[in-house]
Design a protein around this motif. Sequence first.
Motif, mmCIF file in Angstrom:
data_model
loop_
_atom_site.group_PDB
_atom_site.id
_atom_site.type_symbol
_atom_site.label_atom_id
_atom_site.label_comp_id
_atom_site.label_asym_id
_atom_site.label_seq_id
_atom_site.Cartn_x
_atom_site.Cartn_y
_atom_site.Cartn_z
ATOM 1 N N LEU A 21 7.739 12.602 14.270
ATOM 2 C CA LEU A 21 6.700 11.595 14.028
ATOM 3 C C LEU A 21 5.576 11.678 15.049
ATOM 4 O O LEU A 21 4.462 11.253 14.777
ATOM 5 C CB LEU A 21 7.316 10.193 14.014
ATOM 6 C CG LEU A 21 8.234 9.914 12.826
ATOM 7 C CD1 LEU A 21 8.936 8.576 12.996
ATOM 8 C CD2 LEU A 21 7.472 9.976 11.517
ATOM 9 N N ARG A 22 5.870 12.227 16.211
ATOM 10 C CA ARG A 22 4.817 12.423 17.215
ATOM 11 C C ARG A 22 3.770 13.405 16.691
ATOM 12 O O ARG A 22 2.583 13.295 16.978
ATOM 13 C CB ARG A 22 5.439 12.950 18.514
ATOM 14 C CG ARG A 22 4.465 13.090 19.661
ATOM 15 C CD ARG A 22 5.175 13.573 20.914
ATOM 16 N NE ARG A 22 5.908 14.806 20.734
ATOM 17 C CZ ARG A 22 5.375 16.029 20.813
ATOM 18 N NH1 ARG A 22 4.095 16.170 21.061
ATOM 19 N NH2 ARG A 22 6.109 17.098 20.640
ATOM 20 N N ARG A 23 4.204 14.351 15.881
ATOM 21 C CA ARG A 23 3.286 15.350 15.311
ATOM 22 C C ARG A 23 2.370 14.743 14.252
ATOM 23 O O ARG A 23 1.203 15.054 14.173
ATOM 24 C CB ARG A 23 4.082 16.505 14.718
ATOM 25 C CG ARG A 23 4.768 17.337 15.778
ATOM 26 C CD ARG A 23 5.593 18.460 15.124
ATOM 27 N NE ARG A 23 6.229 19.279 16.131
ATOM 28 C CZ ARG A 23 7.407 19.012 16.683
ATOM 29 N NH1 ARG A 23 8.079 17.927 16.321
ATOM 30 N NH2 ARG A 23 7.924 19.808 17.594
ATOM 31 N N ARG A 24 2.978 13.873 13.394
ATOM 32 C CA ARG A 24 2.211 13.227 12.323
ATOM 33 C C ARG A 24 3.081 12.194 11.619
ATOM 34 O O ARG A 24 4.301 12.340 11.601
ATOM 35 C CB ARG A 24 1.679 14.236 11.317
ATOM 36 C CG ARG A 24 2.748 14.928 10.503
ATOM 37 C CD ARG A 24 2.153 15.926 9.501
ATOM 38 N NE ARG A 24 3.215 16.659 8.843
ATOM 39 C CZ ARG A 24 3.865 16.244 7.764
ATOM 40 N NH1 ARG A 24 3.560 15.092 7.201
ATOM 41 N NH2 ARG A 24 4.826 16.979 7.221
ATOM 42 N N PRO A 25 2.490 11.173 11.030
ATOM 43 C CA PRO A 25 3.253 10.214 10.224
ATOM 44 C C PRO A 25 3.897 10.927 9.029
ATOM 45 O O PRO A 25 3.306 11.865 8.466
ATOM 46 C CB PRO A 25 2.194 9.213 9.763
ATOM 47 C CG PRO A 25 1.102 9.331 10.777
ATOM 48 C CD PRO A 25 1.093 10.788 11.177
ATOM 49 N N GLN A 26 5.090 10.479 8.661
ATOM 50 C CA GLN A 26 5.822 11.139 7.574
ATOM 51 C C GLN A 26 6.673 10.143 6.795
ATOM 52 O O GLN A 26 6.973 9.052 7.282
ATOM 53 C CB GLN A 26 6.746 12.227 8.144
ATOM 54 C CG GLN A 26 6.013 13.352 8.845
ATOM 55 C CD GLN A 26 6.965 14.400 9.364
ATOM 56 O OE1 GLN A 26 7.770 14.927 8.606
ATOM 57 N NE2 GLN A 26 6.877 14.712 10.652
ATOM 58 N N THR A 27 7.097 10.572 5.612
ATOM 59 C CA THR A 27 8.002 9.781 4.783
ATOM 60 C C THR A 27 9.447 10.122 5.150
ATOM 61 O O THR A 27 9.716 11.110 5.838
ATOM 62 C CB THR A 27 7.802 10.089 3.293
ATOM 63 O OG1 THR A 27 8.181 11.450 3.053
ATOM 64 C CG2 THR A 27 6.370 9.842 2.844
ATOM 65 N N SER A 43 17.266 7.081 6.893
ATOM 66 C CA SER A 43 16.739 5.719 6.731
ATOM 67 C C SER A 43 17.375 4.756 7.724
ATOM 68 O O SER A 43 16.686 3.893 8.291
ATOM 69 C CB SER A 43 16.973 5.215 5.306
ATOM 70 O OG SER A 43 16.185 5.941 4.395
ATOM 71 N N GLN A 44 18.680 4.884 7.956
ATOM 72 C CA GLN A 44 19.362 4.013 8.921
ATOM 73 C C GLN A 44 18.844 4.268 10.334
ATOM 74 O O GLN A 44 18.642 3.326 11.101
ATOM 75 C CB GLN A 44 20.863 4.231 8.863
ATOM 76 C CG GLN A 44 21.493 3.670 7.614
ATOM 77 C CD GLN A 44 22.983 3.938 7.541
ATOM 78 O OE1 GLN A 44 23.532 4.733 8.296
ATOM 79 N NE2 GLN A 44 23.644 3.276 6.617
ATOM 80 N N SER A 59 3.748 0.778 3.802
ATOM 81 C CA SER A 59 3.990 1.094 2.394
ATOM 82 C C SER A 59 2.734 1.661 1.767
ATOM 83 O O SER A 59 1.646 1.103 1.927
ATOM 84 C CB SER A 59 4.429 -0.152 1.634
ATOM 85 O OG SER A 59 5.682 -0.570 2.092
ATOM 86 N N ARG A 60 2.909 2.776 1.085
ATOM 87 C CA ARG A 60 1.829 3.396 0.301
ATOM 88 C C ARG A 60 2.405 3.763 -1.053
ATOM 89 O O ARG A 60 3.143 4.748 -1.167
ATOM 90 C CB ARG A 60 1.295 4.652 0.984
ATOM 91 C CG ARG A 60 0.503 4.367 2.225
ATOM 92 C CD ARG A 60 -0.172 5.613 2.750
ATOM 93 N NE ARG A 60 -0.564 5.428 4.130
ATOM 94 C CZ ARG A 60 -0.757 6.411 4.991
ATOM 95 N NH1 ARG A 60 -0.616 7.658 4.608
ATOM 96 N NH2 ARG A 60 -1.104 6.149 6.237
ATOM 97 N N GLY A 61 2.086 2.963 -2.040
ATOM 98 C CA GLY A 61 2.668 3.181 -3.357
ATOM 99 C C GLY A 61 4.169 2.960 -3.284
ATOM 100 O O GLY A 61 4.624 1.923 -2.824
ATOM 101 N N THR A 62 4.939 3.955 -3.700
ATOM 102 C CA THR A 62 6.396 3.842 -3.659
ATOM 103 C C THR A 62 6.990 4.440 -2.385
ATOM 104 O O THR A 62 8.206 4.458 -2.222
ATOM 105 C CB THR A 62 7.020 4.562 -4.874
ATOM 106 O OG1 THR A 62 6.627 5.938 -4.849
ATOM 107 C CG2 THR A 62 6.588 3.916 -6.175
ATOM 108 N N SER A 63 6.149 4.920 -1.499
ATOM 109 C CA SER A 63 6.623 5.547 -0.257
ATOM 110 C C SER A 63 6.364 4.649 0.947
ATOM 111 O O SER A 63 5.466 3.816 0.937
ATOM 112 C CB SER A 63 5.901 6.876 -0.022
ATOM 113 O OG SER A 63 6.197 7.791 -1.027
ATOM 114 N N ARG A 64 7.166 4.860 1.962
ATOM 115 C CA ARG A 64 6.926 4.230 3.266
ATOM 116 C C ARG A 64 6.601 5.353 4.237
ATOM 117 O O ARG A 64 7.333 6.334 4.346
ATOM 118 C CB ARG A 64 8.164 3.474 3.751
ATOM 119 C CG ARG A 64 8.399 2.204 2.948
ATOM 120 C CD ARG A 64 9.514 1.401 3.507
ATOM 121 N NE ARG A 64 9.086 0.807 4.778
ATOM 122 C CZ ARG A 64 9.731 -0.132 5.409
ATOM 123 N NH1 ARG A 64 10.843 -0.600 4.929
ATOM 124 N NH2 ARG A 64 9.294 -0.608 6.549
#
Length: 85
Positions: A21-27, A43-44, A59-64
């Motif tokens: 996540l430091r590199r970039r935001p991700q799902t 997820s946990q 939240s973006r659409g159906t993704s977080r």
Amino acid sequence: MTIDTFQAIADPNRRHLLEELRRRPQTVNELAAGLPISRPAVSQHLKALLDSGLVTAESRGTSRIYAVRTDGFMHINLWVDQFWS
């Protein structure tokens, strides 16, 4: 429930997630592709990181989309800095 930041980073899978996540935001799905654990386990781990204040989720659409929350690391920084004085 709040999780201690040191407890949150004690797990190697969580540290890996933070590095990604430091590199970039991700799902969750993007993050799970880089780990030998299931998507529900990722997820946990992300929930623990959220509860400790180290990541955010949008939240973006159906993704977080998960991202590092840099101000969440202040407690760790302050604790470590005391050893350098």
